[in-house]
Design a protein around this motif. Structure first.
Motif, PDB file in Angstrom:
ATOM      1  N   SER A 107       0.833  -1.215   0.000  1.00 33.34           N
ATOM      2  CA  SER A 107       0.000   0.000   0.000  1.00 33.34           C
ATOM      3  C   SER A 107       0.869   1.268   0.000  1.00 33.34           C
ATOM      4  O   SER A 107       0.493   2.284  -0.578  1.00 33.34           O
ATOM      5  N   LEU A 108       2.056   1.187   0.655  1.00 33.75           N
ATOM      6  CA  LEU A 108       2.963   2.345   0.675  1.00 33.75           C
ATOM      7  C   LEU A 108       3.724   2.479  -0.645  1.00 33.75           C
ATOM      8  O   LEU A 108       3.895   3.589  -1.168  1.00 33.75           O
ATOM      9  N   VAL A 109       4.200   1.333  -1.165  1.00 30.28           N
ATOM     10  CA  VAL A 109       4.965   1.351  -2.421  1.00 30.28           C
ATOM     11  C   VAL A 109       4.077   1.805  -3.578  1.00 30.28           C
ATOM     12  O   VAL A 109       4.534   2.513  -4.487  1.00 30.28           O
ATOM     13  N   GLU A 110       2.803   1.430  -3.506  1.00 25.68           N
ATOM     14  CA  GLU A 110       1.869   1.771  -4.586  1.00 25.68           C
ATOM     15  C   GLU A 110       1.759   3.279  -4.775  1.00 25.68           C
ATOM     16  O   GLU A 110       1.551   3.777  -5.881  1.00 25.68           O
ATOM     17  N   LYS A 111       1.916   4.030  -3.691  1.00 23.21           N
ATOM     18  CA  LYS A 111       1.844   5.499  -3.775  1.00 23.21           C
ATOM     19  C   LYS A 111       3.064   6.066  -4.489  1.00 23.21           C
ATOM     20  O   LYS A 111       2.993   7.119  -5.126  1.00 23.21           O
ATOM     21  N   LEU A 112       4.209   5.360  -4.353  1.00 19.03           N
ATOM     22  CA  LEU A 112       5.450   5.858  -4.959  1.00 19.03           C
ATOM     23  C   LEU A 112       5.616   5.390  -6.405  1.00 19.03           C
ATOM     24  O   LEU A 112       6.185   6.105  -7.233  1.00 19.03           O
ATOM     25  N   ASP A 113       5.152   4.179  -6.700  1.00 20.80           N
ATOM     26  CA  ASP A 113       5.289   3.646  -8.066  1.00 20.80           C
ATOM     27  C   ASP A 113       4.123   2.682  -8.333  1.00 20.80           C
ATOM     28  O   ASP A 113       4.274   1.457  -8.232  1.00 20.80           O
ATOM     29  N   PRO A 114       2.951   3.244  -8.694  1.00 17.28           N
ATOM     30  CA  PRO A 114       1.752   2.414  -8.866  1.00 17.28           C
ATOM     31  C   PRO A 114       1.913   1.314  -9.910  1.00 17.28           C
ATOM     32  O   PRO A 114       1.387   0.217  -9.740  1.00 17.28           O
ATOM     33  N   LEU A 115       2.657   1.599 -10.974  1.00 18.51           N
ATOM     34  CA  LEU A 115       2.755   0.637 -12.076  1.00 18.51           C
ATOM     35  C   LEU A 115       3.579  -0.596 -11.699  1.00 18.51           C
ATOM     36  O   LEU A 115       3.316  -1.700 -12.178  1.00 18.51           O
ATOM     37  N   ARG A 116       4.613  -0.376 -10.899  1.00 17.99           N
ATOM     38  CA  ARG A 116       5.502  -1.511 -10.582  1.00 17.99           C
ATOM     39  C   ARG A 116       5.468  -1.890  -9.098  1.00 17.99           C
ATOM     40  O   ARG A 116       6.403  -2.484  -8.575  1.00 17.99           O
ATOM     41  N   ALA A 117       4.382  -1.530  -8.418  1.00 20.51           N
ATOM     42  CA  ALA A 117       4.270  -1.775  -6.966  1.00 20.51           C
ATOM     43  C   ALA A 117       4.435  -3.255  -6.615  1.00 20.51           C
ATOM     44  O   ALA A 117       5.113  -3.607  -5.648  1.00 20.51           O
ATOM     45  N   ASN A 118       3.859  -4.128  -7.456  1.00 18.28           N
ATOM     46  CA  ASN A 118       3.951  -5.572  -7.187  1.00 18.28           C
ATOM     47  C   ASN A 118       5.391  -6.054  -7.218  1.00 18.28           C
ATOM     48  O   ASN A 118       5.860  -6.742  -6.315  1.00 18.28           O
ATOM     49  N   ASP A 119       6.100  -5.677  -8.300  1.00 18.95           N
ATOM     50  CA  ASP A 119       7.492  -6.125  -8.471  1.00 18.95           C
ATOM     51  C   ASP A 119       8.388  -5.571  -7.361  1.00 18.95           C
ATOM     52  O   ASP A 119       9.214  -6.295  -6.801  1.00 18.95           O
ATOM     53  N   GLN A 153      10.212  -3.765   8.897  1.00 20.34           N
ATOM     54  CA  GLN A 153       9.554  -2.924   9.906  1.00 20.34           C
ATOM     55  C   GLN A 153      10.100  -1.498   9.826  1.00 20.34           C
ATOM     56  O   GLN A 153       9.361  -0.523   9.961  1.00 20.34           O
ATOM     57  N   GLN A 154      11.420  -1.393   9.606  1.00 18.92           N
ATOM     58  CA  GLN A 154      12.067  -0.093   9.491  1.00 18.92           C
ATOM     59  C   GLN A 154      11.507   0.687   8.288  1.00 18.92           C
ATOM     60  O   GLN A 154      11.253   1.885   8.368  1.00 18.92           O
ATOM     61  N   LEU A 155      11.296  -0.022   7.172  1.00 19.46           N
ATOM     62  CA  LEU A 155      10.732   0.621   5.974  1.00 19.46           C
ATOM     63  C   LEU A 155       9.335   1.167   6.246  1.00 19.46           C
ATOM     64  O   LEU A 155       8.972   2.243   5.786  1.00 19.46           O
ATOM     65  N   LEU A 156       8.557   0.387   7.004  1.00 20.85           N
ATOM     66  CA  LEU A 156       7.181   0.793   7.297  1.00 20.85           C
ATOM     67  C   LEU A 156       7.133   2.012   8.215  1.00 20.85           C
ATOM     68  O   LEU A 156       6.194   2.802   8.167  1.00 20.85           O
ATOM     69  N   CYS A 157       8.166   2.125   9.065  1.00 17.48           N
ATOM     70  CA  CYS A 157       8.177   3.199  10.067  1.00 17.48           C
ATOM     71  C   CYS A 157       8.830   4.479   9.534  1.00 17.48           C
ATOM     72  O   CYS A 157       8.585   5.562  10.062  1.00 17.48           O
ATOM     73  N   ASP A 158       9.721   4.338   8.558  1.00 14.97           N
ATOM     74  CA  ASP A 158      10.517   5.488   8.110  1.00 14.97           C
ATOM     75  C   ASP A 158      10.298   5.733   6.606  1.00 14.97           C
ATOM     76  O   ASP A 158      10.764   4.974   5.765  1.00 14.97           O
ATOM     77  N   GLN A 159       9.617   6.805   6.299  1.00 14.67           N
ATOM     78  CA  GLN A 159       9.258   7.110   4.911  1.00 14.67           C
ATOM     79  C   GLN A 159      10.486   7.329   4.020  1.00 14.67           C
ATOM     80  O   GLN A 159      10.526   6.882   2.876  1.00 14.67           O
ATOM     81  N   SER A 160      11.507   7.993   4.573  1.00 11.06           N
ATOM     82  CA  SER A 160      12.700   8.280   3.755  1.00 11.06           C
ATOM     83  C   SER A 160      13.471   6.994   3.434  1.00 11.06           C
ATOM     84  O   SER A 160      13.978   6.814   2.320  1.00 11.06           O
ATOM     85  N   THR A 161      13.541   6.082   4.427  1.00  7.96           N
ATOM     86  CA  THR A 161      14.216   4.795   4.193  1.00  7.96           C
ATOM     87  C   THR A 161      13.460   3.999   3.144  1.00  7.96           C
ATOM     88  O   THR A 161      14.054   3.348   2.271  1.00  7.96           O
ATOM     89  N   LEU A 162      12.138   4.058   3.227  1.00  6.57           N
ATOM     90  CA  LEU A 162      11.310   3.355   2.246  1.00  6.57           C
ATOM     91  C   LEU A 162      11.545   3.927   0.841  1.00  6.57           C
ATOM     92  O   LEU A 162      11.702   3.178  -0.135  1.00  6.57           O
ATOM     93  N   ALA A 163      11.587   5.257   0.750  1.00  4.92           N
ATOM     94  CA  ALA A 163      11.773   5.904  -0.558  1.00  4.92           C
ATOM     95  C   ALA A 163      13.105   5.491  -1.193  1.00  4.92           C
ATOM     96  O   ALA A 163      13.174   5.192  -2.396  1.00  4.92           O
TER      97      ALA A 163
END
Length: 215
Positions: A167-179, A193-203
């Motif tokens: 759900s978070l990745v889909e906001k950043l790259d909807p087309l390739r969220a699955n991959d 867990q760190q990715l879920l908690c920290d937006q910059s790390t996730l990005a």
């Protein structure tokens, strides 16, 4: 203090004095027992030596029975406990010979049987071997079940993390969220867990995944 209490206190003192000469150690308890009687009866006891002797003897007999019955279970429990400890030690020594790596657990399982059955094990090596093998098999099956449950739990956790991550990745790259989500799920749970908690790390992680996909 009302008159009744005063009467009882006076009668109690008189009873104690009369009883003390014969039953020094139990005079207090015997006095208390006799004070449960109606006042006229206590008065009569104090006035008649024969009645006093009979009443005290009766109370003393009841007291002894009560004391005996309170001691006996403790003694039985102590004996049973000592006997059980001894059986346990003997059984452990025999079970330990099989070098299963679970001597303590297997001994505990076997000790859950009746005492006669445990004694039979001590005197019957073949039966003991059968019981040890059965107990070992039971322990191994339990270990497998626990592992399966743990694996299942890990899989469930991973699935939940995957749903949140998608759900978070889909906001950043909807087309390739699955991959991208699939690539990120290769990381361990702590990193996820760190990715879920920290937006910059996730990005940053998503950008790396995007670069890998582009190449």
């Amino acid at each position: 203090m009302d008159e009744h209490e005063e009467d009882l206190e006076t009668l109690g003192e008189q009873l104690y004095t009369a009883i003390y000469s014969k039953h020094k150690e139990d005079a207090g308890k015997l006095t208390g027992m006799l004070l449960e009687l109606p006042v006229p009866v206590i008065t009569r006891i104090l006035q008649d030596e024969a009645v006093l002797t009979a009443a005290v003897d009766k109370a003393f007999g009841a007291l002894q029975v009560a004391q005996e019955s309170s001691k006996e279970p403790c003694k039985d429990e102590d004996d049973a406990s000592a006997s059980s400890d001894s059986l346990g030690e003997q059984l452990f020594d025999l079970v330990d010979v099989y070098n299963t790596g679970h001597s303590q657990k297997i001994t505990g399982m076997l000790l859950e049987q009746h005492k006669e059955a445990v004694l039979n094990l001590l005197s019957n090596p073949k039966l003991l071997e059968e019981k040890v093998n059965f107990a070992l098999k039971t322990l191994q099956e339990q270990a497998v079940e626990e592992t399966d449950a743990s694996d299942s739990s890990d899989a469930d956790d991973k699935e939940r993390l995957g749903d949140k991550l998608f759900s978070l990745v889909e906001k950043l790259d909807p087309l390739r969220a699955n991959d991208i989500t699939g690539m990120l799920l290769e990381m361990d749970s702590a990193a996820l867990q760190q990715l879920l908690c920290d937006q910059s790390t996730l990005a940053k992680a998503v950008q790396k995944a995007q670069a890998a996909l582009d190449n």
